[in-house]
Design a protein around this motif. Structure first.
Motif, PDB file in Angstrom:
ATOM      1  N   LEU A 131      -3.254  33.519  36.367  1.00 28.56           N
ATOM      2  CA  LEU A 131      -4.467  33.945  35.690  1.00 28.56           C
ATOM      3  C   LEU A 131      -5.204  32.684  35.270  1.00 28.56           C
ATOM      4  CD1 LEU A 131      -3.363  36.913  33.421  1.00 28.56           C
ATOM      5  CD2 LEU A 131      -5.241  36.947  35.057  1.00 28.56           C
ATOM      6  N   GLN A 132      -6.504  32.720  35.430  1.00 24.06           N
ATOM      7  CA  GLN A 132      -7.311  31.567  35.061  1.00 24.06           C
ATOM      8  C   GLN A 132      -8.344  31.976  34.022  1.00 24.06           C
ATOM      9  OE1 GLN A 132      -8.893  29.228  38.285  1.00 24.06           O
ATOM     10  NE2 GLN A 132      -7.239  29.781  39.682  1.00 24.06           N
ATOM     11  N   TRP A 133      -8.686  31.043  33.172  1.00 24.57           N
ATOM     12  CA  TRP A 133      -9.741  31.249  32.175  1.00 24.57           C
ATOM     13  C   TRP A 133     -10.820  30.197  32.358  1.00 24.57           C
ATOM     14  CZ3 TRP A 133     -10.367  35.132  28.594  1.00 24.57           C
ATOM     15  CH2 TRP A 133      -9.290  36.031  28.445  1.00 24.57           C
ATOM     16  N   TYR A 134     -12.068  30.664  32.291  1.00 23.96           N
ATOM     17  CA  TYR A 134     -13.237  29.806  32.453  1.00 23.96           C
ATOM     18  C   TYR A 134     -14.181  30.006  31.283  1.00 23.96           C
ATOM     19  CZ  TYR A 134     -11.974  28.995  37.357  1.00 23.96           C
ATOM     20  OH  TYR A 134     -11.329  28.619  38.512  1.00 23.96           O
ATOM     21  N   ARG A 135     -14.979  28.977  31.058  1.00 25.63           N
ATOM     22  CA  ARG A 135     -16.047  29.056  30.051  1.00 25.63           C
ATOM     23  C   ARG A 135     -17.371  28.959  30.787  1.00 25.63           C
ATOM     24  NH1 ARG A 135     -17.309  25.717  24.558  1.00 25.63           N
ATOM     25  NH2 ARG A 135     -19.592  25.809  24.730  1.00 25.63           N
ATOM     26  N   GLN A 136     -18.334  29.806  30.396  1.00 29.46           N
ATOM     27  CA  GLN A 136     -19.657  29.735  31.001  1.00 29.46           C
ATOM     28  C   GLN A 136     -20.718  29.676  29.912  1.00 29.46           C
ATOM     29  OE1 GLN A 136     -20.881  32.963  33.648  1.00 29.46           O
ATOM     30  NE2 GLN A 136     -22.206  31.563  34.775  1.00 29.46           N
ATOM     31  N   ASP A 137     -21.531  28.638  29.973  1.00 29.83           N
ATOM     32  CA  ASP A 137     -22.672  28.508  29.074  1.00 29.83           C
ATOM     33  C   ASP A 137     -23.921  29.039  29.782  1.00 29.83           C
ATOM     34  OD1 ASP A 137     -20.780  25.946  28.229  1.00 29.83           O
ATOM     35  OD2 ASP A 137     -21.800  26.931  26.560  1.00 29.83           O
ATOM     36  N   PRO A 138     -24.925  29.480  29.026  1.00 28.09           N
ATOM     37  CA  PRO A 138     -26.140  30.047  29.643  1.00 28.09           C
ATOM     38  C   PRO A 138     -26.771  29.090  30.646  1.00 28.09           C
ATOM     39  CG  PRO A 138     -26.121  30.472  27.290  1.00 28.09           C
ATOM     40  CD  PRO A 138     -24.970  29.542  27.560  1.00 28.09           C
ATOM     41  N   GLY A 139     -27.096  29.605  31.824  1.00 33.72           N
ATOM     42  CA  GLY A 139     -27.762  28.804  32.834  1.00 33.72           C
ATOM     43  C   GLY A 139     -26.866  27.823  33.565  1.00 33.72           C
ATOM     44  N   ARG A 140     -25.574  27.941  33.362  1.00 31.94           N
ATOM     45  CA  ARG A 140     -24.633  27.019  34.018  1.00 31.94           C
ATOM     46  C   ARG A 140     -23.538  27.776  34.748  1.00 31.94           C
ATOM     47  NH1 ARG A 140     -24.860  21.707  32.281  1.00 31.94           N
ATOM     48  NH2 ARG A 140     -26.332  21.301  30.615  1.00 31.94           N
ATOM     49  N   GLY A 141     -22.873  27.076  35.660  1.00 28.92           N
ATOM     50  CA  GLY A 141     -21.741  27.678  36.335  1.00 28.92           C
ATOM     51  C   GLY A 141     -20.514  27.660  35.441  1.00 28.92           C
ATOM     52  N   PRO A 142     -19.532  28.513  35.714  1.00 34.44           N
ATOM     53  CA  PRO A 142     -18.294  28.526  34.925  1.00 34.44           C
ATOM     54  C   PRO A 142     -17.554  27.194  35.033  1.00 34.44           C
ATOM     55  CG  PRO A 142     -18.490  30.524  36.247  1.00 34.44           C
ATOM     56  CD  PRO A 142     -19.555  29.581  36.725  1.00 34.44           C
ATOM     57  N   VAL A 143     -16.862  26.862  33.957  1.00 33.62           N
ATOM     58  CA  VAL A 143     -16.042  25.644  33.909  1.00 33.62           C
ATOM     59  C   VAL A 143     -14.605  26.039  33.627  1.00 33.62           C
ATOM     60  CG1 VAL A 143     -15.607  23.481  32.686  1.00 33.62           C
ATOM     61  CG2 VAL A 143     -17.962  24.210  33.130  1.00 33.62           C
ATOM     62  N   PHE A 144     -13.699  25.554  34.451  1.00 31.48           N
ATOM     63  CA  PHE A 144     -12.275  25.887  34.324  1.00 31.48           C
ATOM     64  C   PHE A 144     -11.711  25.366  33.006  1.00 31.48           C
ATOM     65  CE2 PHE A 144      -8.000  26.661  35.574  1.00 31.48           C
ATOM     66  CZ  PHE A 144      -7.262  25.576  35.121  1.00 31.48           C
ATOM     67  N   LEU A 145     -10.885  26.211  32.372  1.00 28.53           N
ATOM     68  CA  LEU A 145     -10.230  25.817  31.124  1.00 28.53           C
ATOM     69  C   LEU A 145      -8.711  25.730  31.295  1.00 28.53           C
ATOM     70  CD1 LEU A 145     -12.227  27.997  28.572  1.00 28.53           C
ATOM     71  CD2 LEU A 145     -12.504  25.545  29.037  1.00 28.53           C
ATOM     72  N   LEU A 146      -8.106  26.843  31.647  1.00 27.69           N
ATOM     73  CA  LEU A 146      -6.649  26.898  31.714  1.00 27.69           C
ATOM     74  C   LEU A 146      -6.199  27.833  32.817  1.00 27.69           C
ATOM     75  CD1 LEU A 146      -5.621  27.191  27.933  1.00 27.69           C
ATOM     76  CD2 LEU A 146      -4.888  25.386  29.494  1.00 27.69           C
ATOM     77  N   LEU A 147      -5.033  27.538  33.381  1.00 23.26           N
ATOM     78  CA  LEU A 147      -4.367  28.407  34.346  1.00 23.26           C
ATOM     79  C   LEU A 147      -2.960  28.667  33.825  1.00 23.26           C
ATOM     80  CD1 LEU A 147      -4.279  28.104  38.204  1.00 23.26           C
ATOM     81  CD2 LEU A 147      -2.138  28.245  36.916  1.00 23.26           C
ATOM     82  N   ILE A 148      -2.542  29.912  33.883  1.00 26.73           N
ATOM     83  CA  ILE A 148      -1.182  30.256  33.475  1.00 26.73           C
ATOM     84  C   ILE A 148      -0.506  30.998  34.608  1.00 26.73           C
ATOM     85  CG2 ILE A 148      -1.912  32.402  32.325  1.00 26.73           C
ATOM     86  CD1 ILE A 148       0.346  31.755  30.226  1.00 26.73           C
TER      87      ILE A 148
END
Lengths: 115, 113
Positions: B33-50
């Motif tokens: 499972l992966q978690w990403y962060r997305q800010d407005p107007g930007r592509g998702p950024v990888f945070l963590l993989l478990i």
């Protein structure tokens, strides 16, 4: 180093016109993905390239959509005879290899507006 | 087919508190499972993989858990800050050798000062 780049950043087109969206992945990444994100919706998978293998086109919504990846690097997503429902942000991502164990690096996206 | 559900569209918390976001999957237990962060107007950024065999993964103020019994992953941000305000996406691959990710719709986190 350089990340994933996409061009253009914004594209406004008239219904019925064809558009081409470009993606430059991170150098050395063998896997490249296209996703679409509509307002308030999650990311929708479109197509996946892995090395020299045949692309996984299972996410393309219609035969108006096609994509190619030349020389294992740059990719172009083409939408023919655009419709208003094609309006969305088109995101490209790359990863060192394909598969769920690899993080994906996303570009900033191309915002497509079909009028 | 596998589905990823993030039931909370939005979460509002006070600065300094711990934010907890939930991700549920509906079918087979994914290997990752992966978690990403997305800010407005930007592509998702990888945070963590478990991984499936990992119960917990930490990175600075972030913690992810994976409960195969509940078919759920929890994402925690401790000592939250206004700069943590963003949309957080949970994702997994479709399975097997398929490389593309299936994403949840995301949870929009707002941290108020």
């Amino acid at each position: 180093g350089a990340g994933v780049s996409q061009s253009p950043s914004n594209k406004v087109t008239e219904k019925g016109k064809d558009v081409e969206l470009r993606c430059d992945p991170i150098s050395g990444h063998t896997a490249l993905y296209w996703y679409r994100q509509s307002l308030g919706q999650g990311l929708e998978f479109l197509i996946y390239f892995q090395g020299n293998s045949a692309p996984d086109k299972s996410g393309l919504p219609s035969d108006r959509f096609s994509a190619e990846r030349t020389g294992g690097s740059v990719s172009t997503l083409t939408i023919q005879r655009t419709q208003q429902e094609d309006s969305a942000v088109y995101l490209c991502a790359s990863s060192p290899q394909g598969g769920g164990s690899y993080e994906q690096y996303f570009g900033p996206g191309t915002r497509l507006t079909v009028t | 087919s596998q589905k990823i559900e993030q039931n909370s569209e939005a979460l509002n918390i006070q600065e300094g508190k711990t934010a907890t976001l939930t991700c549920n999957y509906t079918n087979y237990s994914p290997a990752y499972l992966q978690w990403y962060r997305q800010d407005p107007g930007r592509g998702p950024v990888f945070l963590l993989l478990i991984r499936e065999n990992e119960k917990e993964k930490r990175k600075e103020r972030l913690k992810v858990t994976f409960d195969t019994t509940l078919k759920q992953s929890l994402f925690h941000i401790t000592a939250s800050q206004p700069a943590d305000s963003a949309t957080y996406l949970c994702a997994t691959n479709r399975g097997g050798s398929q490389g593309n990710l299936i994403f949840g719709k995301g949870t929009k986190l707002s941290v108020k000062p």
